[in-house]
Design a protein around this motif. Structure first.
Motif, PDB file in Angstrom:
ATOM      1  N   ALA A  88      -8.988   6.170  -6.108  1.00 45.97           N
ATOM      2  CA  ALA A  88      -7.910   6.713  -6.938  1.00 45.97           C
ATOM      3  C   ALA A  88      -8.470   7.576  -8.067  1.00 45.97           C
ATOM      4  O   ALA A  88      -7.927   8.641  -8.373  1.00 45.97           O
ATOM      5  CB  ALA A  88      -7.063   5.575  -7.507  1.00 45.97           C
ATOM      6  N   THR A  89      -9.547   7.114  -8.669  1.00 42.72           N
ATOM      7  CA  THR A  89     -10.176   7.859  -9.770  1.00 42.72           C
ATOM      8  C   THR A  89     -10.680   9.212  -9.280  1.00 42.72           C
ATOM      9  O   THR A  89     -10.471  10.242  -9.933  1.00 42.72           O
ATOM     10  CB  THR A  89     -11.320   7.036 -10.383  1.00 42.72           C
ATOM     11  OG1 THR A  89     -10.790   5.800 -10.868  1.00 42.72           O
ATOM     12  CG2 THR A  89     -11.985   7.773 -11.535  1.00 42.72           C
ATOM     13  N   GLU A  90     -11.352   9.213  -8.129  1.00 47.83           N
ATOM     14  CA  GLU A  90     -11.854  10.470  -7.568  1.00 47.83           C
ATOM     15  C   GLU A  90     -10.706  11.416  -7.214  1.00 47.83           C
ATOM     16  O   GLU A  90     -10.775  12.610  -7.483  1.00 47.83           O
ATOM     17  CB  GLU A  90     -12.722  10.191  -6.345  1.00 47.83           C
ATOM     18  CG  GLU A  90     -14.049   9.552  -6.700  1.00 47.83           C
ATOM     19  CD  GLU A  90     -14.867   9.166  -5.470  1.00 47.83           C
ATOM     20  OE1 GLU A  90     -14.458   9.486  -4.323  1.00 47.83           O
ATOM     21  OE2 GLU A  90     -15.918   8.529  -5.657  1.00 47.83           O
ATOM     22  N   PHE A  91      -9.651  10.879  -6.613  1.00 43.29           N
ATOM     23  CA  PHE A  91      -8.519  11.701  -6.192  1.00 43.29           C
ATOM     24  C   PHE A  91      -7.824  12.347  -7.389  1.00 43.29           C
ATOM     25  O   PHE A  91      -7.353  13.481  -7.309  1.00 43.29           O
ATOM     26  CB  PHE A  91      -7.523  10.859  -5.388  1.00 43.29           C
ATOM     27  CG  PHE A  91      -6.506  11.678  -4.662  1.00 43.29           C
ATOM     28  CD1 PHE A  91      -6.706  12.054  -3.343  1.00 43.29           C
ATOM     29  CD2 PHE A  91      -5.333  12.084  -5.290  1.00 43.29           C
ATOM     30  CE1 PHE A  91      -5.768  12.817  -2.672  1.00 43.29           C
ATOM     31  CE2 PHE A  91      -4.390  12.843  -4.620  1.00 43.29           C
ATOM     32  CZ  PHE A  91      -4.613  13.216  -3.301  1.00 43.29           C
ATOM     33  N   THR A  92      -7.749  11.635  -8.515  1.00 37.54           N
ATOM     34  CA  THR A  92      -7.008  12.117  -9.681  1.00 37.54           C
ATOM     35  C   THR A  92      -7.907  12.733 -10.755  1.00 37.54           C
ATOM     36  O   THR A  92      -7.415  13.124 -11.813  1.00 37.54           O
ATOM     37  CB  THR A  92      -6.197  10.969 -10.314  1.00 37.54           C
ATOM     38  OG1 THR A  92      -7.082   9.927 -10.731  1.00 37.54           O
ATOM     39  CG2 THR A  92      -5.164  10.420  -9.329  1.00 37.54           C
ATOM     40  N   ALA A  93      -9.198  12.851 -10.508  1.00 41.08           N
ATOM     41  CA  ALA A  93     -10.149  13.302 -11.536  1.00 41.08           C
ATOM     42  C   ALA A  93      -9.798  14.666 -12.123  1.00 41.08           C
ATOM     43  O   ALA A  93      -9.837  14.850 -13.351  1.00 41.08           O
ATOM     44  CB  ALA A  93     -11.565  13.318 -10.969  1.00 41.08           C
ATOM     45  N   ALA A  94      -9.459  15.620 -11.285  1.00 38.93           N
ATOM     46  CA  ALA A  94      -9.150  16.960 -11.795  1.00 38.93           C
ATOM     47  C   ALA A  94      -7.905  16.924 -12.677  1.00 38.93           C
ATOM     48  O   ALA A  94      -7.847  17.578 -13.721  1.00 38.93           O
ATOM     49  CB  ALA A  94      -8.962  17.943 -10.635  1.00 38.93           C
ATOM     50  N   HIS A  95      -6.923  16.151 -12.263  1.00 42.43           N
ATOM     51  CA  HIS A  95      -5.707  16.033 -13.067  1.00 42.43           C
ATOM     52  C   HIS A  95      -6.013  15.358 -14.401  1.00 42.43           C
ATOM     53  O   HIS A  95      -5.557  15.806 -15.455  1.00 42.43           O
ATOM     54  CB  HIS A  95      -4.624  15.269 -12.304  1.00 42.43           C
ATOM     55  CG  HIS A  95      -3.331  15.219 -13.043  1.00 42.43           C
ATOM     56  ND1 HIS A  95      -2.464  16.292 -13.082  1.00 42.43           N
ATOM     57  CD2 HIS A  95      -2.769  14.251 -13.806  1.00 42.43           C
ATOM     58  CE1 HIS A  95      -1.415  15.981 -13.835  1.00 42.43           C
ATOM     59  NE2 HIS A  95      -1.585  14.736 -14.282  1.00 42.43           N
ATOM     60  N   MET A  96      -6.798  14.279 -14.354  1.00 42.94           N
ATOM     61  CA  MET A  96      -7.173  13.553 -15.575  1.00 42.94           C
ATOM     62  C   MET A  96      -7.904  14.475 -16.549  1.00 42.94           C
ATOM     63  O   MET A  96      -7.681  14.396 -17.758  1.00 42.94           O
ATOM     64  CB  MET A  96      -8.062  12.357 -15.218  1.00 42.94           C
ATOM     65  CG  MET A  96      -8.640  11.607 -16.403  1.00 42.94           C
ATOM     66  SD  MET A  96      -7.618  10.300 -17.094  1.00 42.94           S
ATOM     67  CE  MET A  96      -7.722   9.040 -15.854  1.00 42.94           C
ATOM     68  N   ALA A  97      -8.746  15.347 -16.027  1.00 46.67           N
ATOM     69  CA  ALA A  97      -9.533  16.239 -16.885  1.00 46.67           C
ATOM     70  C   ALA A  97      -8.673  17.281 -17.599  1.00 46.67           C
ATOM     71  O   ALA A  97      -9.056  17.772 -18.661  1.00 46.67           O
ATOM     72  CB  ALA A  97     -10.613  16.938 -16.053  1.00 46.67           C
ATOM     73  N   ALA A  98      -7.519  17.596 -17.045  1.00 44.38           N
ATOM     74  CA  ALA A  98      -6.701  18.680 -17.590  1.00 44.38           C
ATOM     75  C   ALA A  98      -5.381  18.236 -18.205  1.00 44.38           C
ATOM     76  O   ALA A  98      -4.682  19.062 -18.800  1.00 44.38           O
ATOM     77  CB  ALA A  98      -6.421  19.699 -16.483  1.00 44.38           C
TER      78      ALA A  98
END
Length: 130
Positions: A88-98
């Protein structure tokens, strides 16, 4: 087992591929070797009314609940929770960063004495999966 339920803020519908996340979590759960693939269920529930922190409507969240039949060791459950959360963390990483975004996961046992179920799904699966 397991039942993996994602409650999420509906503002993520336009930002994340929720079906793709379901597939990623199903694959992560299966890869642990802890859960029979035929028993893995992943579903989402969009929350339309959400207030997070200061109430900014841009804030988003995904809360992952993993329910499973009792009987696995604490270490096995910890490793499985880590694997699913990592996916889940890998899948959402780009969203979390922005974006302002919260991600959480909780795994818990189902009380077998209070759980009832029936299914015909295995009748429709390939032999190597049933």
């Amino acid at each position: 087992m397991p039942h993996i339920t994602l409650e999420y803020s509906s503002n993520l519908d336009a930002a994340l591929d929720m079906y793709g996340l379901c597939v990623a979590l199903k694959n992560a759960a299966a890869a642990t070797g802890v859960f029979p693939p035929a028993g893995i269920r992943v579903r989402t529930v969009a929350c339309t009314h959400v207030v997070i922190a200061d109430g900014d409507p841009r804030h988003g969240f995904i809360d992952i609940s993993v329910r499973l039949r009792a009987g696995r060791t604490s270490q096995t459950k910890t490793e499985a929770a880590d694997a699913i959360f990592c996916a889940a963390t890998e899948f959402t990483a780009a969203h979390m960063a922005a974006h302002p975004f919260m991600l959480s996961l909780e795994m818990r046992d189902i009380d077998a004495d209070l759980s009832r179920k029936t299914s015909s799904i295995r009748n429709y699966l390939p032999e190597d999966m049933a």
